[in-house]
Design a protein around this motif. Structure first.
Motif, mmCIF file in Angstrom:
data_model
loop_
_atom_site.group_PDB
_atom_site.id
_atom_site.type_symbol
_atom_site.label_atom_id
_atom_site.label_comp_id
_atom_site.label_asym_id
_atom_site.label_seq_id
_atom_site.Cartn_x
_atom_site.Cartn_y
_atom_site.Cartn_z
ATOM 1 N N ALA A 37 37.929 -7.244 41.128
ATOM 2 C CA ALA A 37 37.860 -8.695 41.336
ATOM 3 C C ALA A 37 38.255 -9.439 40.067
ATOM 4 O O ALA A 37 37.976 -9.007 38.952
ATOM 5 C CB ALA A 37 36.461 -9.094 41.769
ATOM 6 N N SER A 38 38.915 -10.574 40.289
ATOM 7 C CA SER A 38 39.340 -11.435 39.191
ATOM 8 C C SER A 38 39.210 -12.878 39.645
ATOM 9 O O SER A 38 39.391 -13.174 40.823
ATOM 10 C CB SER A 38 40.794 -11.118 38.830
ATOM 11 O OG SER A 38 41.281 -12.027 37.884
ATOM 12 N N GLU A 39 38.923 -13.758 38.728
ATOM 13 C CA GLU A 39 38.863 -15.187 39.051
ATOM 14 C C GLU A 39 40.238 -15.838 38.957
ATOM 15 O O GLU A 39 40.446 -16.940 39.452
ATOM 16 C CB GLU A 39 37.872 -15.901 38.136
ATOM 17 C CG GLU A 39 36.433 -15.534 38.435
ATOM 18 C CD GLU A 39 36.040 -15.795 39.887
ATOM 19 O OE1 GLU A 39 36.344 -16.882 40.408
ATOM 20 O OE2 GLU A 39 35.443 -14.892 40.511
ATOM 21 N N GLU A 40 41.173 -15.165 38.323
ATOM 22 C CA GLU A 40 42.523 -15.712 38.160
ATOM 23 C C GLU A 40 43.307 -15.570 39.460
ATOM 24 O O GLU A 40 43.221 -14.545 40.144
ATOM 25 C CB GLU A 40 43.238 -14.970 37.038
ATOM 26 C CG GLU A 40 44.569 -15.553 36.681
ATOM 27 C CD GLU A 40 45.144 -14.939 35.424
ATOM 28 O OE1 GLU A 40 46.224 -15.387 35.023
ATOM 29 O OE2 GLU A 40 44.532 -14.023 34.856
ATOM 30 N N LEU A 41 44.072 -16.579 39.802
ATOM 31 C CA LEU A 41 44.902 -16.550 41.004
ATOM 32 C C LEU A 41 46.214 -15.837 40.715
ATOM 33 O O LEU A 41 46.851 -16.099 39.703
ATOM 34 C CB LEU A 41 45.191 -17.973 41.481
ATOM 35 C CG LEU A 41 43.972 -18.849 41.785
ATOM 36 C CD1 LEU A 41 44.426 -20.248 42.190
ATOM 37 C CD2 LEU A 41 43.114 -18.235 42.869
ATOM 38 N N TYR A 42 46.620 -14.952 41.628
ATOM 39 C CA TYR A 42 47.917 -14.293 41.453
ATOM 40 C C TYR A 42 48.998 -14.902 42.332
ATOM 41 O O TYR A 42 50.184 -14.742 42.061
ATOM 42 C CB TYR A 42 47.828 -12.781 41.683
ATOM 43 C CG TYR A 42 47.444 -12.331 43.076
ATOM 44 C CD1 TYR A 42 48.375 -12.287 44.102
ATOM 45 C CD2 TYR A 42 46.149 -11.929 43.355
ATOM 46 C CE1 TYR A 42 48.025 -11.871 45.373
ATOM 47 C CE2 TYR A 42 45.787 -11.504 44.617
ATOM 48 C CZ TYR A 42 46.729 -11.477 45.626
ATOM 49 O OH TYR A 42 46.374 -11.061 46.878
ATOM 50 N N TYR A 43 48.606 -15.591 43.394
ATOM 51 C CA TYR A 43 49.572 -16.219 44.297
ATOM 52 C C TYR A 43 48.849 -17.291 45.097
ATOM 53 O O TYR A 43 47.834 -16.994 45.733
ATOM 54 C CB TYR A 43 50.190 -15.180 45.240
ATOM 55 C CG TYR A 43 51.206 -15.734 46.198
ATOM 56 C CD1 TYR A 43 52.494 -16.069 45.762
ATOM 57 C CD2 TYR A 43 50.903 -15.943 47.530
ATOM 58 C CE1 TYR A 43 53.429 -16.587 46.638
ATOM 59 C CE2 TYR A 43 51.842 -16.454 48.412
ATOM 60 C CZ TYR A 43 53.099 -16.776 47.957
ATOM 61 O OH TYR A 43 54.025 -17.296 48.825
ATOM 62 N N GLN A 44 49.355 -18.498 45.050
ATOM 63 C CA GLN A 44 48.723 -19.626 45.738
ATOM 64 C C GLN A 44 47.227 -19.631 45.448
ATOM 65 O O GLN A 44 46.837 -19.717 44.290
ATOM 66 C CB GLN A 44 49.054 -19.609 47.225
ATOM 67 C CG GLN A 44 50.523 -19.794 47.494
ATOM 68 C CD GLN A 44 50.873 -19.690 48.964
ATOM 69 O OE1 GLN A 44 50.045 -19.411 49.817
ATOM 70 N NE2 GLN A 44 52.132 -19.924 49.262
ATOM 71 N N GLU A 45 46.375 -19.491 46.482
ATOM 72 C CA GLU A 45 44.930 -19.503 46.237
ATOM 73 C C GLU A 45 44.315 -18.100 46.222
ATOM 74 O O GLU A 45 43.104 -17.952 46.322
ATOM 75 C CB GLU A 45 44.210 -20.377 47.278
ATOM 76 C CG GLU A 45 44.171 -19.788 48.658
ATOM 77 C CD GLU A 45 45.306 -20.229 49.572
ATOM 78 O OE1 GLU A 45 45.139 -20.083 50.785
ATOM 79 O OE2 GLU A 45 46.339 -20.696 49.097
ATOM 80 N N TYR A 46 45.110 -17.058 46.053
ATOM 81 C CA TYR A 46 44.624 -15.686 46.190
ATOM 82 C C TYR A 46 44.383 -15.018 44.842
ATOM 83 O O TYR A 46 45.164 -15.161 43.908
ATOM 84 C CB TYR A 46 45.601 -14.864 47.032
ATOM 85 C CG TYR A 46 45.815 -15.499 48.373
ATOM 86 C CD1 TYR A 46 44.779 -15.567 49.300
ATOM 87 C CD2 TYR A 46 47.021 -16.093 48.701
ATOM 88 C CE1 TYR A 46 44.959 -16.181 50.529
ATOM 89 C CE2 TYR A 46 47.210 -16.710 49.924
ATOM 90 C CZ TYR A 46 46.176 -16.748 50.824
ATOM 91 O OH TYR A 46 46.340 -17.369 52.040
ATOM 92 N N LYS A 47 43.291 -14.259 44.799
ATOM 93 C CA LYS A 47 42.925 -13.497 43.612
ATOM 94 C C LYS A 47 42.487 -12.104 44.058
ATOM 95 O O LYS A 47 42.182 -11.888 45.235
ATOM 96 C CB LYS A 47 41.820 -14.206 42.836
ATOM 97 C CG LYS A 47 40.607 -14.554 43.660
ATOM 98 C CD LYS A 47 39.679 -15.465 42.884
ATOM 99 C CE LYS A 47 38.551 -15.952 43.776
ATOM 100 N NZ LYS A 47 37.709 -16.907 43.094
ATOM 101 N N THR A 48 42.480 -11.176 43.117
ATOM 102 C CA THR A 48 42.114 -9.810 43.486
ATOM 103 C C THR A 48 40.627 -9.718 43.820
ATOM 104 O O THR A 48 39.791 -10.447 43.288
ATOM 105 C CB THR A 48 42.453 -8.804 42.359
ATOM 106 O OG1 THR A 48 41.882 -9.247 41.135
ATOM 107 C CG2 THR A 48 43.949 -8.625 42.213
ATOM 108 N N THR A 49 40.342 -8.796 44.741
ATOM 109 C CA THR A 49 38.994 -8.499 45.206
ATOM 110 C C THR A 49 38.808 -6.992 45.112
ATOM 111 O O THR A 49 39.746 -6.226 45.357
ATOM 112 C CB THR A 49 38.828 -8.953 46.675
ATOM 113 O OG1 THR A 49 39.162 -10.343 46.751
ATOM 114 C CG2 THR A 49 37.421 -8.750 47.168
#
Length: 127
Positions: A37-49
């Motif tokens: 999980a990360s708080e940083e967005l990788y694309y639009q509103e999505y971040k890793t989980t």
């Protein structure tokens, strides 16, 4: 570089790097990765989980032919590989339980898959 083998922790920063610098990869081997999980967005509103190949994570990678899922992944989310038109081989781990909606939409070279026995959910249009 056309082949990438990864190990260790994988988060939004790694997705951003791949999407900004390595869109011409032909093979990605993530078997020894842990998606975290990360708080940083990788694309639009999505971040890793944790343990999920996320929405749009690898979409539009037009040269990608082969992908190996991390051993710890339990779900592949919507549109994760959308429009990867040369993707023809995906190696799933034995822990995978769900493949969500439109995950492989537009993957016109993908013809044969060996799915693990634990997969118990396929979203509409997953393939």
């Amino acid at each position: 570089m056309t082949v990438l083998t990864l190990g260790g922790r994988f988060n939004s920063r790694d997705v951003i790097f791949i999407r900004e610098n390595l869109m011409h990869l032909r093979s990605i081997d993530m078997r020894k990765c842990d998606i975290v999980a990360s708080e940083e967005l990788y694309y639009q509103e999505y971040k890793t989980t944790d343990n999920i190949v996320g929405r749009y994570m690898f979409h539009d990678m037009k040269e990608l032919e082969t992908f190996y899922t991390p051993e710890t992944v339990i779900r592949i989310d919507n549109y994760a590989f959308q429009n990867c038109t040369k993707l023809n081989k995906v190696i799933f781990n034995d822990n995978l339980g769900s493949i969500y909606f439109d995950t492989f939409n537009g993957c016109t070279a993908l013809h044969t898959l060996n799915l693990p026995a634990k997969v118990n959910f396929f979203g509409s249009g997953a393939f």
